[in-house]
Write a protein that holds these residues in place. Structure first.
Motif: not given
Length: 293
Positions: A76-103
């Motif tokens: 929103g203001a400044g840089e965010m860090k994150g871990y991005l992962v997806h199937p290695a051999g996919q073809s075509g576009k994928l539905p996207a999911v955000i995984v939000i951690h505990e405290n």
């Protein structure tokens, strides 16, 4: 196993109070010592209540079926860090999911959860919501303290920015959902009220928004998982259900009787419930596929 310490509901409640409300470790250990009968017994029980990051990942980091990387992206203001992962051999576009951690922040367990979802055919991003403060530290007690110092408005803005980033990602089909646990479950509820582009939200034992006007702004379909033995969070279920019904929202609520807060976290021996976790997980994946494909 023989000689396993007996863990009572009062001990689990004391741990929940410590990790979510007081953050007073000394007070917690004193209370646990009284409940367990001795300091020695308390010292044996405390690690069973806490999460153990040494537990083996269900999907290892180097799994050849996946491609994962640490990224930075615009918050929103400044840089965010994150871990991005997806199937290695996919073809075509994928539905996207955000995984939000505990405290506890973006730790190995949440990265593992992100990989589990990616294996189901999703582009998954697990953001580090402690990015404005330099990112998640390895010390969990320190991480928990940092959550109390986050600016709620900045947290919302970073969530909305994460939705926008995934919606426009080259591998994404434009449909974005979110799954969150504990603090992250509450954050999914808040995100749904602030990100009109969010299509689906899954909140595991998350705090509920109280503002009916905010609830009325929710566009996402919601799947809400609660633990039966979680009085603190469950106190808000009825009001949230009534507000969602009044506003005509699409939602499902499941309460897993006998399960503890954090029942999905398989690194926490005393609170993990395989039966509840497996049932909720199956419902979660089906829900995401239905709403994001």
């Amino acid at each position: 196993m023989t000689g396993h310490p007996v863990i009572t509901q009062a001990m689990i409640d004391a741990y929940d109070e410590y990790t979510h409300l007081t953050l007073d470790r000394r007070g917690f250990m004193e209370k646990l010592s009284r409940l367990a009968g001795s300091g020695v017994a308390a010292a044996a029980i405390a690690p069973l209540l806490a999460a153990n990051q040494a537990q083996a990942a269900i999907v290892p980091e180097g799994d050849a079926r996946l491609k994962g990387e640490d990224i930075t992206y615009p918050g929103g203001a400044g840089e965010m860090k994150g871990y991005l992962v997806h199937p290695a051999g996919q073809s075509g576009k994928l539905p996207a999911v955000i995984v939000i951690h505990e405290n506890r922040g973006l730790n190995p367990h949440i990265r593992d959860v992100a990989r589990r979802i990616a294996l189901e055919g999703f582009l998954v991003l697990a953001p580090d919501y402690l990015s404005p403060m330099g990112g998640t530290p390895s010390d969990e007690d320190k991480a928990r303290e940092m959550f109390g110092q986050l600016d709620p408005a900045q947290t919302i803005a970073n969530g909305v920015a994460t939705v926008a980033f995934l919606k426009g990602h080259e591998l994404s089909n434009g449909n974005v959902g979110a799954v969150g646990f504990c603090w992250g479950g509450g954050t999914v509820n808040t995100l749904a009220a602030n990100a009109p582009d969010l299509k689906a939200g899954v909140a595991y034992y998350g705090g509920q928004p109280k503002d009916e006007a905010a609830i009325a702004r929710i566009n996402a379909a919601l799947l809400l998982h609660y633990a039966g033995q979680d009085e603190r969070i469950n106190a808000g279920i009825d009001a949230y259900r009534a507000a969602l019904e009044k506003a005509g929202k699409s939602f499902e609520i499941f309460v897993y009787e006998g399960a503890q807060h954090a029942f999905n976290n398989d690194t926490s021996e005393a609170r993990y419930s395989k039966s509840a976790a497996d049932l909720a997980w199956g419902r979660t994946i089906a829900f995401l596929k239905k709403n994001l494909r």
